[in-house]
Write a protein that holds these residues in place. Sequence first.
Motif, mmCIF file in Angstrom:
data_model
loop_
_atom_site.group_PDB
_atom_site.id
_atom_site.type_symbol
_atom_site.label_atom_id
_atom_site.label_comp_id
_atom_site.label_asym_id
_atom_site.label_seq_id
_atom_site.Cartn_x
_atom_site.Cartn_y
_atom_site.Cartn_z
ATOM 1 N N LEU A 78 0.819 -1.208 0.000
ATOM 2 C CA LEU A 78 0.000 0.000 0.000
ATOM 3 C C LEU A 78 0.858 1.265 0.000
ATOM 4 C CD1 LEU A 78 -2.756 -1.057 2.561
ATOM 5 C CD2 LEU A 78 -3.056 -0.714 0.099
ATOM 6 N N ALA A 79 2.013 1.197 0.651
ATOM 7 C CA ALA A 79 2.854 2.392 0.779
ATOM 8 C C ALA A 79 3.668 2.667 -0.480
ATOM 9 C CB ALA A 79 3.785 2.251 1.979
ATOM 10 N N GLY A 80 4.018 1.613 -1.227
ATOM 11 C CA GLY A 80 4.879 1.781 -2.389
ATOM 12 C C GLY A 80 4.108 2.186 -3.628
ATOM 13 N N ARG A 81 4.801 2.884 -4.537
ATOM 14 C CA ARG A 81 4.192 3.333 -5.789
ATOM 15 C C ARG A 81 4.649 2.501 -6.988
ATOM 16 N NH1 ARG A 81 1.217 5.420 -2.698
ATOM 17 N NH2 ARG A 81 0.732 7.626 -2.464
ATOM 18 N N ALA A 82 5.637 1.642 -6.789
ATOM 19 C CA ALA A 82 6.166 0.806 -7.869
ATOM 20 C C ALA A 82 6.488 -0.559 -7.284
ATOM 21 C CB ALA A 82 7.420 1.446 -8.478
ATOM 22 N N PRO A 83 6.526 -1.597 -8.115
ATOM 23 C CA PRO A 83 6.761 -2.955 -7.593
ATOM 24 C C PRO A 83 8.001 -3.068 -6.713
ATOM 25 C CG PRO A 83 6.043 -3.079 -9.868
ATOM 26 C CD PRO A 83 6.239 -1.629 -9.568
ATOM 27 N N ALA A 84 9.132 -2.544 -7.176
ATOM 28 C CA ALA A 84 10.357 -2.634 -6.381
ATOM 29 C C ALA A 84 10.227 -1.846 -5.083
ATOM 30 C CB ALA A 84 11.554 -2.134 -7.191
ATOM 31 N N ALA A 85 9.533 -0.714 -5.132
ATOM 32 C CA ALA A 85 9.332 0.102 -3.938
ATOM 33 C C ALA A 85 8.467 -0.646 -2.920
ATOM 34 C CB ALA A 85 8.693 1.434 -4.297
ATOM 35 N N ARG A 86 7.456 -1.352 -3.396
ATOM 36 C CA ARG A 86 6.603 -2.123 -2.492
ATOM 37 C C ARG A 86 7.401 -3.203 -1.776
ATOM 38 N NH1 ARG A 86 3.216 -2.021 -7.409
ATOM 39 N NH2 ARG A 86 1.825 -0.225 -7.197
ATOM 40 N N TRP A 87 8.257 -3.895 -2.519
ATOM 41 C CA TRP A 87 9.102 -4.925 -1.915
ATOM 42 C C TRP A 87 10.069 -4.302 -0.908
ATOM 43 C CZ3 TRP A 87 9.514 -9.796 -0.857
ATOM 44 C CH2 TRP A 87 10.754 -10.349 -0.557
ATOM 45 N N GLY A 88 10.683 -3.179 -1.290
ATOM 46 C CA GLY A 88 11.613 -2.503 -0.396
ATOM 47 C C GLY A 88 10.952 -2.028 0.885
ATOM 48 N N LEU A 89 9.754 -1.490 0.768
ATOM 49 C CA LEU A 89 9.054 -0.998 1.957
ATOM 50 C C LEU A 89 8.566 -2.151 2.840
ATOM 51 C CD1 LEU A 89 7.155 2.047 0.448
ATOM 52 C CD2 LEU A 89 9.125 2.066 1.985
ATOM 53 N N PHE A 90 8.269 -3.281 2.236
ATOM 54 C CA PHE A 90 7.971 -4.482 3.024
ATOM 55 C C PHE A 90 9.187 -4.860 3.874
ATOM 56 C CE2 PHE A 90 8.525 -9.242 2.697
ATOM 57 C CZ PHE A 90 7.784 -9.547 3.828
ATOM 58 N N LEU A 91 10.367 -4.863 3.268
ATOM 59 C CA LEU A 91 11.585 -5.180 4.023
ATOM 60 C C LEU A 91 11.835 -4.151 5.119
ATOM 61 C CD1 LEU A 91 14.044 -6.235 1.154
ATOM 62 C CD2 LEU A 91 12.806 -7.730 2.741
ATOM 63 N N TYR A 92 11.647 -2.874 4.795
ATOM 64 C CA TYR A 92 11.838 -1.815 5.791
ATOM 65 C C TYR A 92 10.889 -2.001 6.977
ATOM 66 C CZ TYR A 92 11.453 2.771 7.974
ATOM 67 O OH TYR A 92 11.401 3.785 8.894
ATOM 68 N N ALA A 93 9.606 -2.246 6.680
ATOM 69 C CA ALA A 93 8.623 -2.414 7.750
ATOM 70 C C ALA A 93 8.942 -3.645 8.591
ATOM 71 C CB ALA A 93 7.223 -2.533 7.146
ATOM 72 N N TRP A 94 9.345 -4.733 7.959
ATOM 73 C CA TRP A 94 9.696 -5.952 8.674
ATOM 74 C C TRP A 94 10.854 -5.687 9.637
ATOM 75 C CZ3 TRP A 94 10.572 -11.260 5.763
ATOM 76 C CH2 TRP A 94 10.727 -12.275 6.720
ATOM 77 N N GLY A 95 11.879 -4.998 9.133
ATOM 78 C CA GLY A 95 13.035 -4.722 9.977
ATOM 79 C C GLY A 95 12.694 -3.843 11.165
ATOM 80 N N LEU A 96 11.956 -2.766 10.922
ATOM 81 C CA LEU A 96 11.582 -1.861 12.020
ATOM 82 C C LEU A 96 10.688 -2.572 13.018
ATOM 83 C CD1 LEU A 96 11.545 0.874 13.373
ATOM 84 C CD2 LEU A 96 9.729 1.573 11.777
#
Length: 221
Positions: free
Chosen positions: A70-88
Motif C-alpha cells: 500500500l505504501a509503495g508506488r512501484a513494484p520494487a518500492a513495495r518490496w523494499g518498503l515491506f523489508l523496511y517495515a519488517w526490519g523496524l
Amino acid sequence: MSGWKGRLLTLSLFAVAMAYIESATVVYLRHVYGIQDLLRDAPTQPDALTPIELGREVATLVMLGAVGALAGRAPAARWGLFLYAWGLWDIAYYVWLRVFIGWPASLGDWDLLFLIPLPWWGPVGAPVLAAGMMMVIGAGIARRSEAGLPVRVDRTALLLGGIGTAIALYTVLAPALHALPGGLEAVGRARPTAFPWGLYLVGWGMVTLAGLRLAGWVRSP
C-alpha cells in the motif's frame, strides 16, 4: 501524507504499533506457559495453541507485506518498503518486550525466533542485525525505485542473496535440523548450546552485499 517522507513515517508508525501488539501477545504466551527462561521452559510438544501460533506468524508477514504494498508506488518500492517495515517491526518488538518485562537483558539472550517450518533459535543480536540491514536496504531500494531509477536483479545479486540467506537460515535452524532424524518430538526438545556467529556473519554479509547492489550503492562490474 502522500509524499515519500509522509508515507515512510506512516509505515514506520504502523510497524512500531504492530510490534507493540506482537510483543504484548508474547507476554501473554509467556504467562500461559509459565516461561521464565525460553531454553528451559519453552514447550517441547505441539498443543492446541500451536496451529494458532503458526497462523499468527503467517498473518504477521501478510500484514507487513500488505502495508508495504500500500505504501509503495512501484513494484520494487513495495518490496523494499515491506523489508523496511519488517526490519523496524522486529527491532521495535524487542524494544517493547524490554519495556514490558525487562527482557532481553542483552543481545546475547537466546530467543525462539520463528516456528515455520521448524523452530529457529538464535541470540537476539542476530535478528536485530538482520533487521537493521533490512531497514537500510529496503528503504534504499524503495527510494531508488520511486525516483524512477531501475532496480536490476542481476545474477551476482541473486547468487549472493541466495547463498547468504541459506547460510544464515542454517545457523538458526541448526538445532532443529540436527535433531530432525529423531522425529518431530526430538525437534521440539532440541535446544542450542552455542551460536555460530562467524558463519552467520558470512551469510549476513553476502545478503547485505546483494542488497547494496540492488539499492544501487554497489555497482555491477
